[in-house]
Design a protein around this motif. Structure first.
Motif, PDB file in Angstrom:
ATOM      1  N   LEU A  25       0.682  -1.226  -0.043  1.00  0.00           N
ATOM      2  CA  LEU A  25       0.074   0.023   0.053  1.00  0.00           C
ATOM      3  C   LEU A  25       1.023   1.257   0.085  1.00  0.00           C
ATOM      4  O   LEU A  25       0.595   2.036  -0.978  1.00  0.00           O
ATOM      5  CB  LEU A  25      -1.010  -0.261   1.229  1.00  0.00           C
ATOM      6  N   PRO A  26       1.914   1.350   1.090  1.00  0.00           N
ATOM      7  CA  PRO A  26       2.636   2.640   0.771  1.00  0.00           C
ATOM      8  C   PRO A  26       3.540   2.587  -0.654  1.00  0.00           C
ATOM      9  O   PRO A  26       3.632   3.798  -1.076  1.00  0.00           O
ATOM     10  CB  PRO A  26       3.763   2.584   1.807  1.00  0.00           C
ATOM     11  N   MET A  27       3.803   1.619  -1.189  1.00  0.00           N
ATOM     12  CA  MET A  27       4.594   1.782  -2.410  1.00  0.00           C
ATOM     13  C   MET A  27       3.528   2.216  -3.344  1.00  0.00           C
ATOM     14  O   MET A  27       3.961   3.113  -4.242  1.00  0.00           O
ATOM     15  CB  MET A  27       5.144   0.483  -2.914  1.00  0.00           C
ATOM     16  N   PRO A 135       7.989  -0.077   5.613  1.00  0.00           N
ATOM     17  CA  PRO A 135       6.771   0.737   5.172  1.00  0.00           C
ATOM     18  C   PRO A 135       6.998   2.407   5.089  1.00  0.00           C
ATOM     19  O   PRO A 135       6.393   2.723   4.091  1.00  0.00           O
ATOM     20  CB  PRO A 135       5.633   0.171   6.167  1.00  0.00           C
ATOM     21  N   VAL A 136       7.590   2.814   6.039  1.00  0.00           N
ATOM     22  CA  VAL A 136       7.639   4.263   6.040  1.00  0.00           C
ATOM     23  C   VAL A 136       8.636   4.715   4.789  1.00  0.00           C
ATOM     24  O   VAL A 136       8.234   5.669   4.312  1.00  0.00           O
ATOM     25  CB  VAL A 136       8.163   4.548   7.488  1.00  0.00           C
ATOM     26  N   ASP A 142      12.180   6.040  -0.424  1.00  0.00           N
ATOM     27  CA  ASP A 142      13.423   6.072   0.256  1.00  0.00           C
ATOM     28  C   ASP A 142      13.844   4.608   0.286  1.00  0.00           C
ATOM     29  O   ASP A 142      14.713   4.377   1.269  1.00  0.00           O
ATOM     30  CB  ASP A 142      13.391   6.750   1.395  1.00  0.00           C
ATOM     31  N   LEU A 143      13.591   3.811  -0.542  1.00  0.00           N
ATOM     32  CA  LEU A 143      14.129   2.423  -0.628  1.00  0.00           C
ATOM     33  C   LEU A 143      15.490   2.159  -1.362  1.00  0.00           C
ATOM     34  O   LEU A 143      15.813   2.933  -2.089  1.00  0.00           O
ATOM     35  CB  LEU A 143      13.035   1.516  -1.073  1.00  0.00           C
ATOM     36  N   GLU A 244       7.128  -5.018  17.872  1.00  0.00           N
ATOM     37  CA  GLU A 244       6.225  -4.823  16.697  1.00  0.00           C
ATOM     38  C   GLU A 244       6.947  -5.501  15.818  1.00  0.00           C
ATOM     39  O   GLU A 244       8.156  -5.613  15.548  1.00  0.00           O
ATOM     40  CB  GLU A 244       6.308  -3.215  16.576  1.00  0.00           C
ATOM     41  N   VAL A 245       5.937  -6.407  15.100  1.00  0.00           N
ATOM     42  CA  VAL A 245       6.536  -7.375  14.047  1.00  0.00           C
ATOM     43  C   VAL A 245       6.730  -6.286  12.903  1.00  0.00           C
ATOM     44  O   VAL A 245       5.774  -5.736  12.296  1.00  0.00           O
ATOM     45  CB  VAL A 245       5.525  -8.191  13.615  1.00  0.00           C
ATOM     46  N   LEU A 246       8.074  -6.166  12.551  1.00  0.00           N
ATOM     47  CA  LEU A 246       8.562  -5.350  11.155  1.00  0.00           C
ATOM     48  C   LEU A 246       9.096  -6.393  10.250  1.00  0.00           C
ATOM     49  O   LEU A 246       9.276  -5.964   9.039  1.00  0.00           O
ATOM     50  CB  LEU A 246       9.383  -4.178  11.768  1.00  0.00           C
TER      51      LEU A 246
END
Length: 306
Positions: A25-27, A135-136, A142-143, A244-246
């Motif tokens: 979704l963020p992509m 995700p951020v 910024d990948l 938190e599951v990242l």
């Protein structure tokens, strides 16, 4: 390795993003800032969020992929990649000759090469583009993306890749080269996480303050990105809900399996990677598969010493 030169975005360029989860979704949202984006997800709630972000929702992967310039895929493994493309409801049959499939996951060299050959028969090119970043960073463009693909495929995929990547490295001219690089990358990442868990567990057993030990280690020669990134999450691993599951622990079960299988295929000994793989397998067997990969510390030390 060369750094790709940014290409102007095509005003009439369309891309289908299949899977609108934590990264998809963020992509897709980032891409929708400049391109026409089709989206599909099996969860209606994710489709609703996509529509709110300017993405055109579709009720199937095939309908979303029909006639687009590019398809962006993030899949779990090679079998899922084949299913999405060539399964009963696969999208390969609706792709226009000249389109590209941009594959962002780590699934292994052989699977990507075989899929690329099948797509080529239909006039579709595969862009092997495994990525790093959460995700951020995906939403901010910024990948880190490493690309293996023919020059013509890279050119076709450029409007998508340029929007998503702050660092875009061309590692080779064929599909599979990106997977090869990511295999090396994951060897280091997997080992670094496992050894960080050992170090912090040892510090705890020695009676050191783990928080201050972590801060001091991260500032010195023993520091690494994975220690600084996963270390604080390891301190939360013993709480009821865990960190938190990242990034799920079982992702490294898969990735370290890819690493050791690749090494064996060349008769190359990777004893440290093999040991790390066993740690992740033990974590999975202990019920930690869906936990954050920082929970691997609980394999080394099931309970904190204090």
């Amino acid at each position: 390795m060369t750094i790709a030169t940014p290409t102007p975005h095509a005003a009439n360029y369309s891309v289908a993003v299949l899977g609108l989860g934590a990264m998809g979704l963020p992509m897709a949202t980032r891409l929708a800032s400049a391109l026409t984006v089709h989206g599909f997800d099996i969860a209606p709630a994710r489709l609703a969020l996509a529509a709110d972000a300017g993405i055109t929702p579709f009720d199937s992967a095939r309908s979303a992929a029909h006639g687009v310039d590019a398809v962006l895929l993030a899949v779990r493994n090679g079998q899922q990649l084949r299913d999405v493309l060539f399964g009963e409801a696969g999208i390969a049959g609706v792709l226009t000759p000249g389109a590209v499939v941009i594959m962002t996951s780590t699934v292994g060299i052989e699977d990507v090469v075989s899929v690329a050959d099948r797509l080529a028969d239909a006039g579709v090119q595969l862009v092997d583009a495994p990525l790093s970043g959460g995700p951020v960073r995906a939403g901010q463009g910024d990948l880190l993306i490493v690309v293996g693909a023919e020059p013509s495929a890279r050119e076709k995929a450029a409007p998508v890749l340029d929007l998503l990547a702050s660092t875009l490295s061309v590692i080779g001219d064929k599909a599979g080269d990106g997977q090869a690089f990511k295999t090396v990358n994951q060897l280091l990442c997997g080992v670094h996480i496992a050894v960080a868990a050992e170090a912090l567990a040892l510090a705890d057993s020695l009676g050191l303050n783990v928080e201050s030990t972590l801060a001091t280690l991260s500032a010195g020669a023993a520091g690494s990105f994975m220690l600084a990134n996963r270390g604080p999450r390891m301190l939360d691993a013993y709480t009821e809900d865990g960190a938190e599951v990242l990034s799920r622990l079982d992702i490294f079960v898969k990735d370290m399996g890819i690493v050791t299988a690749a090494a064996r295929s060349f008769g190359l000994a990777t004893p440290v990677a093999a040991a790390a793989e066993q740690v992740y397998l033990l974590g999975q067997a202990s019920g930690l598969a869906a936990r954050d990969d920082s929970a691997v510390i609980r394999v080394i030390a099931p309970h904190p010493s204090v």
